[in-house]
Design a protein around this motif. Sequence first.
Motif, PDB file in Angstrom:
ATOM      1  N   ASP A 140      15.654  78.908  -1.333  1.00 55.39           N
ATOM      2  CA  ASP A 140      16.675  80.020  -0.973  1.00 55.39           C
ATOM      3  C   ASP A 140      16.965  80.559  -2.885  1.00 55.39           C
ATOM      4  N   PRO A 141      16.028  82.087  -2.852  1.00 58.91           N
ATOM      5  CA  PRO A 141      16.013  82.296  -4.140  1.00 58.91           C
ATOM      6  C   PRO A 141      17.385  83.222  -4.561  1.00 58.91           C
ATOM      7  N   LEU A 142      18.421  83.276  -4.398  1.00 62.86           N
ATOM      8  CA  LEU A 142      19.527  83.192  -5.066  1.00 62.86           C
ATOM      9  C   LEU A 142      19.993  81.801  -5.989  1.00 62.86           C
ATOM     10  N   SER A 143      19.349  80.260  -5.796  1.00 68.65           N
ATOM     11  CA  SER A 143      19.362  79.289  -6.507  1.00 68.65           C
ATOM     12  C   SER A 143      18.198  80.010  -8.058  1.00 68.65           C
ATOM     13  N   LEU A 144      17.847  80.971  -8.455  1.00 69.32           N
ATOM     14  CA  LEU A 144      17.413  81.577  -9.690  1.00 69.32           C
ATOM     15  C   LEU A 144      18.608  81.911 -10.196  1.00 69.32           C
ATOM     16  N   LEU A 145      19.407  82.298  -9.845  1.00 69.73           N
ATOM     17  CA  LEU A 145      20.717  83.173 -10.436  1.00 69.73           C
ATOM     18  C   LEU A 145      21.288  82.173 -10.746  1.00 69.73           C
ATOM     19  N   SER A 146      22.267  82.468 -12.066  1.00 73.88           N
ATOM     20  CA  SER A 146      22.978  81.290 -13.278  1.00 73.88           C
ATOM     21  C   SER A 146      24.075  81.581 -11.595  1.00 73.88           C
ATOM     22  N   PRO A 147      25.182  80.696 -12.160  1.00 69.37           N
ATOM     23  CA  PRO A 147      26.123  80.744 -11.797  1.00 69.37           C
ATOM     24  C   PRO A 147      27.728  81.820 -11.796  1.00 69.37           C
TER      25      PRO A 147
END
Length: 166
Positions: A140-147
């Motif tokens: 999941d590429p969204l896992s590369l974003l900080s919270p």
Amino acid sequence: MPMLLLFALATPSYAADFWPVGDRPAVVRPWSPPATPYGPGHRGVDLSAPIGAPVRALADGRVSFAGELAGRGVLAVELADTGDPPLRTTYEPVTATVDQGDEVRAGDLVGVLQLPTGHCPRTTPSCLHWGLLRGTTYLDPLSLLSPSARTRPPARLLPIWPFTNS
């Protein structure tokens, strides 16, 4: 009495505080991993963005591919210091502003969004397909974003001025 251990999940050092396109763009098609390697699914996320929008590298790395595949511009960046095999982000359809082998830093302009190729949902005129892989495994590429980048701030009601008491 059993002991309960709590572990805080650390944000990876490469977690970005910004999105690859726009400022908190709408996710118009979410990641939906296939059950089998060739099964149906969506191996990335589609982010709403206008044609010509700048596309930025999410983390430091090296451009491993910049060219055309299946009639659309594709860009892939291997992220630095993410293990073996390294994480690799993909962006399409883009016109790359970097070349294969170039080193990029987080936030660098790496391309611009091209005309849509029919991949975007019909309700969205154009979008960036953003993917993430480790070897041949899609993540999941969204896992590369900080919270903080993943969540929208809560709505805030502001007073209407001047306040009148009638």
